[in-house]
Design an enzyme around this catalytic site. Structure first.
Site, short mmCIF file in Angstrom:
data_model
loop_
_atom_site.label_atom_id
_atom_site.label_comp_id
_atom_site.label_asym_id
_atom_site.label_seq_id
_atom_site.Cartn_x
_atom_site.Cartn_y
_atom_site.Cartn_z
CB SER A 157 -19.47 24.01 64.15
OG SER A 157 -19.50 23.45 65.60
CE LYS A 166 -20.32 22.23 60.09
NZ LYS A 166 -21.32 23.13 61.05
CB SER A 209 -22.91 21.52 63.61
OG SER A 209 -21.94 22.04 63.57
CE LYS A 264 -18.95 19.76 64.57
NZ LYS A 264 -19.17 20.96 65.28
#
Length: 351
Positions: free
Chosen positions: A125, A287, A182, A128
């Site tokens: 992820s 993140k 997420s 993203k």
């Protein structure tokens, strides 16, 4: 006569009393004997039954009716790409649990710590972050309503989501959930509703990576569920540096929690990075990511000991080990003034 009869009557009552007592004592004994004889009768009856039917038949029937305990096959955890490549065998001064790590001073671009920083691995992820960068810079209205469809349901890993098909949120809310918690369906919906659709969005993701000089990076979808989304720590540090320059990404990625109203329901989401709620940390952008092929991943921009640092941790073994690695780096920088321990310099971070 009366004097004579009284003793006789008395003796008669005594005799009757003795008879009653004798019967009361004899009756329980007789009942006990009867109970003893009943099992014998049952045994005799069973013997007669066995004589009429083969004794082995009931045994075989019972044996067939008993099921053996079910065996549960042990399925070992799928090794990550980094484990299969032997990257965890590489040591580092801080004994990090991540097989790939990179710590860079954002202002001077000095490499403070590096470990397998050129290895190209699935990034889960962390993908993203590029999705968010494109959406933020697209100029698309953040208040436009977007609806989750069947096309946003994960068919790659079968992951779940609280955003059921038919859920409608603004583009800004979708972006918030994608970066902070997420949310995979939200991220896919962002790419799907991009001008030209999902295919065009993926093309733009790769074009942006190329423009930033991320030569080790490749995207195939906007969520990170595919292990074919791959990059290196070097490239990811470049992406963090650029994304940190976007105020919207800074705000949404570091938000501790967020609530969205769905009719009569309110969904509460928390940040996947617990460090954003830790007052000891000053995080400007972050993140997280995880799929089995990538291991636990984390990228951050943070202020530590008066320095702005970019940190990248990939393929960490353990649910909380990526956060532990970040803590180890922070302690090391604070106690050693960030003295460089990297073996050799690498190309500077672009952006």
């Amino acid at each position: 006569m009366q004097l004579f009869r009284r003793p006789v009557v008395s003796r008669m009552f005594q005799w009757v009393g003795l008879c009653v007592v004798g019967l009361s004592l004899a009756l329980p004994a007789a009942q006990a004997n009867e109970r003893k004889r009943e099992p014998a009768k049952k045994t005799a009856s069973a013997s007669n039954t066995k004589a009429r039917k083969p004794a082995a038949a009931p045994v075989r029937t019972a044996a067939r009716s008993v099921k053996a305990p079910a065996r549960v096959a042990y399925t070992p955890a799928r090794p990550s790409f980094g484990q299969m490549a032997g990257l965890h065998l590489v040591s580092d001064p801080l004994d990090l649990k991540s097989s790939v790590a990179l710590v860079i001073d954002q202002d001077t671009q000095e490499v403070l710590l590096s470990k397998n920083d050129h290895a190209v691995l699935p990034i889960a992820s962390l993908t993203k972050l590029m999705t968010g960068l494109l959406i933020s810079q697209s100029g698309l209205p953040m208040d436009e309503m977007i609806t989750i469809t069947e096309a946003d349901v994960d068919t790659e890993k079968g992951s779940s989501s609280r955003l059921s098909v038919g859920t409608t949120l603004t583009r800004g809310e979708m972006l918030h959930l994608a970066l902070m918690s997420s949310e995979n369906r939200a991220a896919n919906a962002l790419g799907r509703t991009y001008p030209g659709g999902l295919e065009s969005f993926v093309v733009q993701m790769n074009a942006k990576a190329k423009l930033l000089g991320m030569t080790d990076t490749r995207y195939v979808e906007p969520t990170g569920l595919s292990s074919r989304n791959q990059s290196s720590a070097r490239d990811l540090a470049t992406l963090v540096n650029v994304a940190h320059g976007d105020p919207l990404l800074r705000e949404l990625s570091t938000s501790p929690s967020y609530e969205v109203a769905l009719g009569r329901r309110t969904l509460h989401y928390n940040n996947t990075n617990g460090l954003v709620r830790n007052p000891a940390w000053e995080i400007g952008l972050q993140k997280t990511g995880y799929i089995s092929e990538a291991g636990r991943c984390l990228v951050m921009q943070a202020h530590i000991a008066g320095r702005k640092l970019i940190m990248v941790f990939l393929d960490s073994a353990g649910k909380f080990s990526r956060l532990g690695d970040a803590e180890r780096v922070r302690t090391w920088v604070e106690t050693s003034s960030g003295l460089r321990s990297s073996a050799a310099p690498s190309r500077p971070v672009k952006g």
